[in-house]
Design a protein around this motif. Structure first.
Motif, PDB file in Angstrom:
ATOM      1  N   LYS A 252       0.839  -1.191   0.000  1.00 42.02           N
ATOM      2  CA  LYS A 252       0.000   0.000   0.000  1.00 42.02           C
ATOM      3  C   LYS A 252       0.877   1.246   0.000  1.00 42.02           C
ATOM      4  O   LYS A 252       1.806   1.369   0.804  1.00 42.02           O
ATOM      5  N   THR A 253       0.597   2.182  -0.908  1.00 40.15           N
ATOM      6  CA  THR A 253       1.333   3.440  -0.990  1.00 40.15           C
ATOM      7  C   THR A 253       0.348   4.594  -1.144  1.00 40.15           C
ATOM      8  O   THR A 253      -0.867   4.394  -1.111  1.00 40.15           O
ATOM      9  N   ILE A 254       0.893   5.779  -1.336  1.00 35.47           N
ATOM     10  CA  ILE A 254       0.081   6.957  -1.616  1.00 35.47           C
ATOM     11  C   ILE A 254       0.584   7.574  -2.916  1.00 35.47           C
ATOM     12  O   ILE A 254       1.775   7.847  -3.054  1.00 35.47           O
ATOM     13  N   GLY A 255      -0.298   7.788  -3.852  1.00 34.58           N
ATOM     14  CA  GLY A 255       0.123   8.328  -5.136  1.00 34.58           C
ATOM     15  C   GLY A 255       0.604   7.235  -6.065  1.00 34.58           C
ATOM     16  O   GLY A 255       0.737   6.068  -5.687  1.00 34.58           O
ATOM     17  N   LYS A 256       0.914   7.602  -7.315  1.00 32.42           N
ATOM     18  CA  LYS A 256       1.266   6.622  -8.333  1.00 32.42           C
ATOM     19  C   LYS A 256       2.769   6.508  -8.582  1.00 32.42           C
ATOM     20  O   LYS A 256       3.214   5.568  -9.240  1.00 32.42           O
ATOM     21  N   LEU A 257       3.554   7.447  -8.047  1.00 30.99           N
ATOM     22  CA  LEU A 257       4.982   7.454  -8.361  1.00 30.99           C
ATOM     23  C   LEU A 257       5.668   6.172  -7.914  1.00 30.99           C
ATOM     24  O   LEU A 257       6.413   5.548  -8.675  1.00 30.99           O
ATOM     25  N   LEU A 258       5.414   5.739  -6.676  1.00 27.27           N
ATOM     26  CA  LEU A 258       6.067   4.536  -6.159  1.00 27.27           C
ATOM     27  C   LEU A 258       5.571   3.288  -6.876  1.00 27.27           C
ATOM     28  O   LEU A 258       6.322   2.330  -7.061  1.00 27.27           O
ATOM     29  N   ASP A 259       4.304   3.278  -7.267  1.00 20.58           N
ATOM     30  CA  ASP A 259       3.736   2.109  -7.929  1.00 20.58           C
ATOM     31  C   ASP A 259       4.198   1.991  -9.379  1.00 20.58           C
ATOM     32  O   ASP A 259       4.518   0.895  -9.848  1.00 20.58           O
ATOM     33  N   GLU A 260       4.232   3.108 -10.087  1.00 22.14           N
ATOM     34  CA  GLU A 260       4.474   3.072 -11.527  1.00 22.14           C
ATOM     35  C   GLU A 260       5.939   3.295 -11.908  1.00 22.14           C
ATOM     36  O   GLU A 260       6.414   2.732 -12.898  1.00 22.14           O
ATOM     37  N   LYS A 261       6.644   4.120 -11.136  1.00 21.64           N
ATOM     38  CA  LYS A 261       8.016   4.465 -11.520  1.00 21.64           C
ATOM     39  C   LYS A 261       9.066   3.689 -10.731  1.00 21.64           C
ATOM     40  O   LYS A 261      10.158   3.427 -11.247  1.00 21.64           O
ATOM     41  N   ILE A 262       8.772   3.337  -9.485  1.00 19.71           N
ATOM     42  CA  ILE A 262       9.765   2.674  -8.641  1.00 19.71           C
ATOM     43  C   ILE A 262       9.465   1.181  -8.494  1.00 19.71           C
ATOM     44  O   ILE A 262      10.310   0.334  -8.754  1.00 19.71           O
ATOM     45  N   VAL A 263       8.234   0.830  -8.089  1.00 19.67           N
ATOM     46  CA  VAL A 263       7.823  -0.526  -7.734  1.00 19.67           C
ATOM     47  C   VAL A 263       8.666  -0.995  -6.548  1.00 19.67           C
ATOM     48  O   VAL A 263       9.737  -1.577  -6.699  1.00 19.67           O
ATOM     49  N   LEU A 264       8.198  -0.700  -5.347  1.00 20.37           N
ATOM     50  CA  LEU A 264       8.980  -0.941  -4.138  1.00 20.37           C
ATOM     51  C   LEU A 264       9.383  -2.404  -3.983  1.00 20.37           C
ATOM     52  O   LEU A 264      10.492  -2.702  -3.540  1.00 20.37           O
ATOM     53  N   GLU A 265       8.501  -3.329  -4.337  1.00 22.59           N
ATOM     54  CA  GLU A 265       8.845  -4.746  -4.200  1.00 22.59           C
ATOM     55  C   GLU A 265      10.046  -5.123  -5.065  1.00 22.59           C
ATOM     56  O   GLU A 265      10.744  -6.103  -4.762  1.00 22.59           O
TER      57      GLU A 265
END
Length: 230
Positions: free
Chosen positions: A153-166
């Motif tokens: 779970k994150t906030i905003g799309k930057l971590l999901d779309e540009k980084i992908v924390l996993e």
């Protein structure tokens, strides 16, 4: 480089409870949102600041300040081998909630979300770059997108779309509650981000025991753990 693991799951599915068998003497818990542990925990003690400016002995550090968490990770004593960050998503949501009354527009809104993403990224980046004998476990809630894919779970799309924390770690576990049993899933089901190294876990489901997970990781990567046992 440390061995950093994500432990993902909804509230009440056994993330914090999985700490119960860890040795508090060689462990360090960073609570982003302070809460009592869900098991008897007399050997887990919160660090408190003293009048003379020093810190009391303890193994629970409470802070949702990314800079303070980064400093804590960089100054871990040698005897601390197992570090837990719980609940990671509050690092972003706490700061977001503090700013909901700000009248931000246009680029200011974009900048705010970028700062939230940057802070979260820096904590994970610092964790993964800790010494190689450290094992770091990052507990976080999950989110499911419109395609049914479940991820951190994150906030905003930057971590999901540009980084992908996993993608920054090698091991991702997910909590499961089946017939009253609290478990970790170890292999991807095609709709989540669970992953583990080849042959680290033969079973698809294991007990939600972080100490057992830590032992498996140490054995797999040939990291000594004998002196850390309770």
């Amino acid at each position: 480089m440390s061995i950093t693991t994500f432990v993902l799951g909804e509230s009440g599915t056994g993330k914090s409870t999985s700490l119960r068998n860890l040795n508090p003497e060689s462990s360090f818990l960073i609570q982003i949102r302070q809460k009592p542990l869900p098991f008897k925990s007399k050997n887990w003690r919160q660090i408190e600041r003293q009048d003379n400016g020093s810190w009391s002995d303890g193994n629970i550090f409470v802070s949702d300040n990314p800079a303070k968490i980064v400093r804590a990770l960089r100054k871990l004593p040698d005897h601390v081998k197992t570090i837990i960050i719980d609940d990671f998503q509050y690092l972003m949501s706490n700061e977001f909630m503090r700013s909901v009354t700000d009248e931000l527009q246009g680029n200011a809104v974009f900048h705010k979300y970028n700062c939230l993403a940057k802070n979260a990224y820096e904590v994970i980046d610092t964790a993964t770059n800790c010494p190689s004998d450290k094992r770091i476990y990052i507990m976080a809630h999950t989110q499911t997108d419109e395609f049914g894919r479940t991820s951190i779970k994150t906030i905003g799309k930057l971590l999901d779309e540009k980084i992908v924390l996993e993608g920054m770690v090698t091991i991702v576990l997910r909590t499961q509650v089946i017939n009253g049993n609290y478990l970790f899933s170890t292999h991807n089901n095609g709709h989540d981000t669970v992953k583990t190294p080849v042959d680290m876990f033969n079973e698809d489901l294991i007990k939600n025991d972080l100490n057992a997970v830590d032992t498996a990781i140490c054995e797999y990567y040939d990291i000594g753990k004998e002196s850390e046992n309770v």
